[in-house]
Write a protein that holds these residues in place. Structure first.
Motif, PDB file in Angstrom:
ATOM      1  N   LEU A 246      67.529  22.908   5.280  1.00 36.91           N
ATOM      2  CA  LEU A 246      68.408  20.685   5.762  1.00 36.91           C
ATOM      3  C   LEU A 246      67.232  20.303   3.961  1.00 36.91           C
ATOM      4  N   ASN A 247      66.203  20.086   4.744  1.00 39.48           N
ATOM      5  CA  ASN A 247      64.509  19.258   4.213  1.00 39.48           C
ATOM      6  C   ASN A 247      64.870  20.378   2.139  1.00 39.48           C
ATOM      7  N   LYS A 248      64.933  20.948   1.652  1.00 44.35           N
ATOM      8  CA  LYS A 248      65.226  21.693   0.638  1.00 44.35           C
ATOM      9  C   LYS A 248      66.762  20.822   0.283  1.00 44.35           C
ATOM     10  N   MET A 249      67.646  20.613   0.638  1.00 44.30           N
ATOM     11  CA  MET A 249      69.122  19.938  -0.028  1.00 44.30           C
ATOM     12  C   MET A 249      69.048  18.598  -0.631  1.00 44.30           C
ATOM     13  N   VAL A 250      69.438  18.827  -1.392  1.00 42.93           N
ATOM     14  CA  VAL A 250      69.743  17.448  -2.632  1.00 42.93           C
ATOM     15  C   VAL A 250      70.680  16.575  -2.795  1.00 42.93           C
ATOM     16  N   LEU A 251      70.456  15.653  -2.060  1.00 44.85           N
ATOM     17  CA  LEU A 251      71.733  15.041  -1.792  1.00 44.85           C
ATOM     18  C   LEU A 251      72.283  13.923  -2.277  1.00 44.85           C
ATOM     19  N   CYS A 252      73.566  13.567  -3.179  1.00 49.02           N
ATOM     20  CA  CYS A 252      73.948  13.056  -4.438  1.00 49.02           C
ATOM     21  C   CYS A 252      73.504  11.377  -3.350  1.00 49.02           C
ATOM     22  N   ALA A 253      73.446  10.342  -4.091  1.00 51.15           N
ATOM     23  CA  ALA A 253      73.901   9.209  -3.902  1.00 51.15           C
ATOM     24  C   ALA A 253      74.052   8.687  -3.140  1.00 51.15           C
ATOM     25  N   SER A 254      75.482   9.322  -2.617  1.00 52.71           N
ATOM     26  CA  SER A 254      76.706   8.318  -2.029  1.00 52.71           C
ATOM     27  C   SER A 254      76.114   8.395  -0.672  1.00 52.71           C
ATOM     28  N   CYS A 255      75.407  10.178  -0.221  1.00 49.18           N
ATOM     29  CA  CYS A 255      74.919  10.826   0.871  1.00 49.18           C
ATOM     30  C   CYS A 255      74.188  10.455   1.773  1.00 49.18           C
ATOM     31  N   SER A 256      73.154  10.284   0.685  1.00 48.74           N
ATOM     32  CA  SER A 256      71.654   9.470   0.544  1.00 48.74           C
ATOM     33  C   SER A 256      72.221   8.602   1.712  1.00 48.74           C
ATOM     34  N   ALA A 257      73.451   7.167   0.624  1.00 49.16           N
ATOM     35  CA  ALA A 257      73.323   5.445   1.487  1.00 49.16           C
ATOM     36  C   ALA A 257      73.494   6.358   3.061  1.00 49.16           C
ATOM     37  N   ILE A 258      74.556   7.135   3.201  1.00 50.99           N
ATOM     38  CA  ILE A 258      74.733   6.881   4.662  1.00 50.99           C
ATOM     39  C   ILE A 258      74.385   6.741   5.949  1.00 50.99           C
ATOM     40  N   GLN A 259      74.445   5.935   6.949  1.00 55.80           N
ATOM     41  CA  GLN A 259      73.326   5.768   7.881  1.00 55.80           C
ATOM     42  C   GLN A 259      74.044   6.804   8.888  1.00 55.80           C
ATOM     43  N   ARG A 260      73.052   7.300   9.186  1.00 55.71           N
ATOM     44  CA  ARG A 260      73.224   8.248  10.185  1.00 55.71           C
ATOM     45  C   ARG A 260      73.047   8.447  11.587  1.00 55.71           C
ATOM     46  N   ASN A 261      73.730   9.214  12.576  1.00 54.13           N
ATOM     47  CA  ASN A 261      73.582   9.064  14.244  1.00 54.13           C
ATOM     48  C   ASN A 261      73.404   7.436  14.344  1.00 54.13           C
ATOM     49  N   TRP A 262      74.557   6.783  13.830  1.00 53.70           N
ATOM     50  CA  TRP A 262      74.836   5.302  14.073  1.00 53.70           C
ATOM     51  C   TRP A 262      76.559   5.222  14.006  1.00 53.70           C
ATOM     52  N   ARG A 263      76.795   4.837  15.374  1.00 62.03           N
ATOM     53  CA  ARG A 263      78.958   5.205  14.950  1.00 62.03           C
ATOM     54  C   ARG A 263      79.618   4.004  14.948  1.00 62.03           C
ATOM     55  N   ARG A 264      80.423   3.874  13.780  1.00 64.04           N
ATOM     56  CA  ARG A 264      80.600   3.630  13.121  1.00 64.04           C
ATOM     57  C   ARG A 264      80.490   3.455  11.740  1.00 64.04           C
ATOM     58  N   ALA A 265      79.408   3.803  11.416  1.00 62.98           N
ATOM     59  CA  ALA A 265      78.617   3.781   9.595  1.00 62.98           C
ATOM     60  C   ALA A 265      80.052   4.392   8.652  1.00 62.98           C
ATOM     61  N   PRO A 266      79.836   3.482   8.119  1.00 58.80           N
ATOM     62  CA  PRO A 266      80.868   4.164   6.903  1.00 58.80           C
ATOM     63  C   PRO A 266      80.621   5.148   5.834  1.00 58.80           C
ATOM     64  N   GLY A 267      81.301   7.043   5.696  1.00 60.36           N
ATOM     65  CA  GLY A 267      80.454   7.729   5.108  1.00 60.36           C
ATOM     66  C   GLY A 267      81.233   6.778   3.118  1.00 60.36           C
ATOM     67  N   HIS A 268      81.703   7.924   2.774  1.00 57.83           N
ATOM     68  CA  HIS A 268      81.786   7.071   1.263  1.00 57.83           C
ATOM     69  C   HIS A 268      83.135   7.894   0.945  1.00 57.83           C
ATOM     70  N   ALA A 269      83.310   7.343   0.005  1.00 55.94           N
ATOM     71  CA  ALA A 269      84.914   7.901  -0.892  1.00 55.94           C
ATOM     72  C   ALA A 269      84.699   9.641  -1.248  1.00 55.94           C
ATOM     73  N   GLU A 270      83.718  10.082  -1.839  1.00 50.96           N
ATOM     74  CA  GLU A 270      84.424  11.794  -2.229  1.00 50.96           C
ATOM     75  C   GLU A 270      84.093  12.375  -0.612  1.00 50.96           C
ATOM     76  N   LEU A 271      83.849  12.330  -0.193  1.00 50.24           N
ATOM     77  CA  LEU A 271      84.034  13.287   0.873  1.00 50.24           C
ATOM     78  C   LEU A 271      85.163  13.574   1.745  1.00 50.24           C
ATOM     79  N   VAL A 272      85.079  14.797   1.795  1.00 48.73           N
ATOM     80  CA  VAL A 272      87.033  15.084   2.257  1.00 48.73           C
ATOM     81  C   VAL A 272      87.107  15.847   3.901  1.00 48.73           C
ATOM     82  N   GLN A 273      87.508  15.511   4.026  1.00 49.69           N
ATOM     83  CA  GLN A 273      87.905  16.025   5.963  1.00 49.69           C
ATOM     84  C   GLN A 273      88.409  17.428   5.746  1.00 49.69           C
TER      85      GLN A 273
END
Length: 84
Positions: free
Chosen positions: A11-38
């Motif tokens: 996980l430390n070696k993964m490169v997240l896009c700018a949108s993924c990097s901006a997701i607030q982790r471990n916080w209920r109700r934090a928004p995802g982003h438009a390119e996340l596919v369920q």
């Protein structure tokens, strides 16, 4: 212990896009982003007996796999990275 270490290293070696990097982790109700596919949802029973919904997503931009835990009783539930 070795599996947890290997997963953390991967996980430390993964490169997240700018949108993924901006997701607030471990916080209920934090928004995802438009390119996340369920991908899928599942019900998970917690040790105290209540059930939560965990939904899997994949980012179309960088391929990062996410899970979102919807648990009304846990403010620290929310987004977590599960793979790339």
């Amino acid at each position: 212990m070795t599996n947890a270490f290997n997963r953390r290293e991967k996980l430390n070696k993964m490169v997240l896009c700018a949108s993924c990097s901006a997701i607030q982790r471990n916080w209920r109700r934090a928004p995802g982003h438009a390119e996340l596919v369920q991908a899928s949802s599942r019900k998970v029973e917690r040790s105290d007996g209540h059930t939560v919904t965990v939904t899997s997503y994949r980012c179309d931009a960088c391929g990062t796999r996410w899970e979102y835990e919807n648990d009304r009783t846990n403010q620290q539930a929310g987004w977590s990275v599960v793979g790339g």
